[in-house]
Design an enzyme around this catalytic site. Structure first.
Site, PDB file in Angstrom:
ATOM      1  N   GLY A  93      17.941  81.441  63.152  1.00 32.20           N
ATOM      2  CA  GLY A  93      18.090  82.856  62.974  1.00 32.20           C
ATOM      3  C   GLY A  93      17.750  83.450  64.104  1.00 32.20           C
TER       4      GLY A  93
ATOM      5  CG  ASP B 179      16.299  90.498  56.706  1.00 30.70           C
ATOM      6  OD1 ASP B 179      17.410  91.073  56.917  1.00 30.70           O
ATOM      7  OD2 ASP B 179      15.930  89.587  57.135  1.00 30.70           O
TER       8      ASP B 179
HETATM    9  P1  ATP Z   1      17.700  86.302  60.490  1.00 35.26           P
HETATM   10  O1  ATP Z   1      17.201  85.429  61.695  1.00 35.26           O
HETATM   11  O2  ATP Z   1      18.581  87.651  61.021  1.00 35.26           O
HETATM   12  O3  ATP Z   1      16.917  86.550  59.375  1.00 35.26           O
HETATM   13  P2  ATP Z   1      18.996  84.142  59.101  1.00 35.26           P
HETATM   14  O4  ATP Z   1      18.452  84.647  57.734  1.00 35.26           O
HETATM   15  O5  ATP Z   1      20.211  83.339  59.229  1.00 35.26           O
HETATM   16  O6  ATP Z   1      19.047  85.181  60.115  1.00 35.26           O
HETATM   17  P3  ATP Z   1      16.619  82.304  59.291  1.00 35.26           P
HETATM   18  O7  ATP Z   1      16.162  82.977  58.014  1.00 35.26           O
HETATM   19  O8  ATP Z   1      15.964  81.620  60.198  1.00 35.26           O
HETATM   20  O9  ATP Z   1      17.852  83.036  59.907  1.00 35.26           O
HETATM   21  O10 ATP Z   1      17.572  81.118  58.539  1.00 35.26           O
HETATM   22  C1  ATP Z   1      18.541  80.206  59.328  1.00 35.26           C
HETATM   23  C2  ATP Z   1      19.297  79.216  58.360  1.00 35.26           C
HETATM   24  O11 ATP Z   1      18.655  78.498  57.677  1.00 35.26           O
HETATM   25  C3  ATP Z   1      19.863  80.399  57.253  1.00 35.26           C
HETATM   26  O12 ATP Z   1      21.190  80.802  57.606  1.00 35.26           O
HETATM   27  C4  ATP Z   1      20.329  79.474  56.095  1.00 35.26           C
HETATM   28  O13 ATP Z   1      21.535  78.910  56.158  1.00 35.26           O
HETATM   29  C5  ATP Z   1      19.307  78.145  56.501  1.00 35.26           C
HETATM   30  N1  ATP Z   1      18.079  78.162  55.630  1.00 35.26           N
HETATM   31  C6  ATP Z   1      17.215  79.047  55.399  1.00 35.26           C
HETATM   32  N2  ATP Z   1      16.084  78.907  54.665  1.00 35.26           N
HETATM   33  C7  ATP Z   1      16.407  77.763  53.827  1.00 35.26           C
HETATM   34  C8  ATP Z   1      16.138  76.822  52.544  1.00 35.26           C
HETATM   35  N3  ATP Z   1      15.069  77.113  52.093  1.00 35.26           N
HETATM   36  N4  ATP Z   1      16.979  75.858  52.304  1.00 35.26           N
HETATM   37  C9  ATP Z   1      18.063  75.675  52.935  1.00 35.26           C
HETATM   38  N5  ATP Z   1      18.667  76.358  54.200  1.00 35.26           N
HETATM   39  C10 ATP Z   1      17.928  77.390  54.431  1.00 35.26           C
END
Ligand code: ATP
Ligand code: MG
Length: 305
Positions: free
Chosen positions: A17, A128
């Site tokens: 992310g 969010d």
């Molecule tokens: P942002 O940084 O804007 O919040 P984001 O939500 O895509 O964007 P992250 O929260 O860092 O960023 O998550 C990155 C990716 O990891 C997500 O898009 C999701 O597909 C995957 N992910 C996050 N948490 C989990 C989880 N608990 N189980 C499986 N996949 C996950």
């Protein structure tokens, strides 16, 4: 129980992310697969400790629609946050094959119940809501993650940046609903819910960046333009539900109790929905789409070297 890095075996990366990386890990003592989010924050140890302490309230966030929290720790200005591993990933990755109305209603019902739980039981506003923060497993369950529990963490992240896909409500973009204490109203999350539903239904973000010459033009469209609608093919109830969430005036948006009583979600309560089947098909669609993309990008097998 508390978790530390030495107990974890690192596996594949699940995604990235704006603020960090999420990896699959195995918690060796319990043999539980977890997702571990790494957030780099250049802060002194006392601040990092305060964040870890604030995250502790997540241990109370236990509901069927909320991703389970296992623990957090920090090492050298990185916060590591361990949560339930959701084996079908986030909704943004499952939306390519289309979403029938009964599946959309089931996803929405889970999101609304999760948001209502956070607000009623923990006095937390998510802040969010977007498809990447809605996780799904192969069992067909839908759960929320990444809600704003830690004021310290929010403050430290806020400095970093905003993405080009804004799910922020018009009043948040304008900065009005932020009162002197900097608190948001829950109705801003209702806007983000409506926008996420349209994205899930259309398979793309409703204010596509390529339509606007820059982020400013895109944010202007959100604040001053007409809100988007669900695509054709959904019922009148579904359209009315989303239109309510996307009222430009926050005061006119429905509350979570209103949403739960809306005919679109009432219909979901008594319906059998094959969520497992939908998740399975969505994952297969995604696998074949990425295989095709890889084949198109790869050089011919017997090409000149
Ligand atoms: P942002 O940084 O804007 O919040 P984001 O939500 O895509 O964007 P992250 O929260 O860092 O960023 O998550 C990155 C990716 O990891 C997500 O898009 C999701 O597909 C995957 N992910 C996050 N948490 C989990 C989880 N608990 N189980 C499986 N996949 C996950
Ligand atoms: Mg996220």
């Amino acid at each position: 129980f508390s978790i530390n890095m030495t107990e974890l075996q690192l596996e594949e990366e699940l995604g990235r992310g704006n603020y960090g990386t999420v990896k699959k890990v195995l918690h060796k003592p319990t043999n539980v697969a977890m997702a571990m989010k790494e957030i780099r924050l250049e802060l002194e140890d006392s601040k990092l400790n305060a964040i870890i302490m604030e995250l502790d309230i997540l241990h109370r966030a236990t509901a069927p629609e909320i991703v389970e929290f296992y623990g957090a720790f920090f090492i050298e200005s990185c916060v590591y946050y361990c949560m339930e591993y959701m084996d079908a990933g986030s909704l943004d990755k499952l939306q390519g094959a289309g979403v029938p109305e009964d599946v959309l209603a089931r996803i929405t019902a889970s999101m609304v119940r999760g948001l209502k739980f956070l607000k009623d039981e923990l006095q937390i506003i998510h802040r969010d809501v977007k498809p990447t923060n809605v996780l799904v497993n192969r069992g067909g369950l839908v759960k929320l993650c990444d809600f704003g529990v830690s004021g310290q963490l929010e403050k430290s992240l806020a400095k970093t940046n905003i993405g080009c896909q804004s799910y922020m409500a018009p009043e948040r973009i304008k900065g009005e609903s932020q009162n002197k204490l900097g608190t948001y109203t829950v109705s801003s999350d209702v806007w983000s819910l409506g926008l996420s539903m349209i994205e899930i239904a259309m398979g793309q973000y409703p204010y596509p960046p390529e339509t606007y010459s820059n982020v400013f033009a895109q944010l202007t469209a959100i604040v001053h333009g007409d809100p988007p609608h669900l695509p054709d093919g959904f019922s009148d109830d579904a359209h009315a539900f989303v239109d309510g969430c996307l009222e430009k005036e926050p005061e006119r948006r429905p509350t979570y109790s209103d949403l739960i009583q809306h005919p679109f979600l009432v219909a979901d309560q008594t319906r059998d929905v094959d969520m497992k089947g939908w998740v399975k098909r969505a994952l297969e669609y995604r696998a074949s789409a990425s295989a095709q993309a890889a084949a198109a990008a790869a050089p011919p097998l017997h090409g000149v070297s």
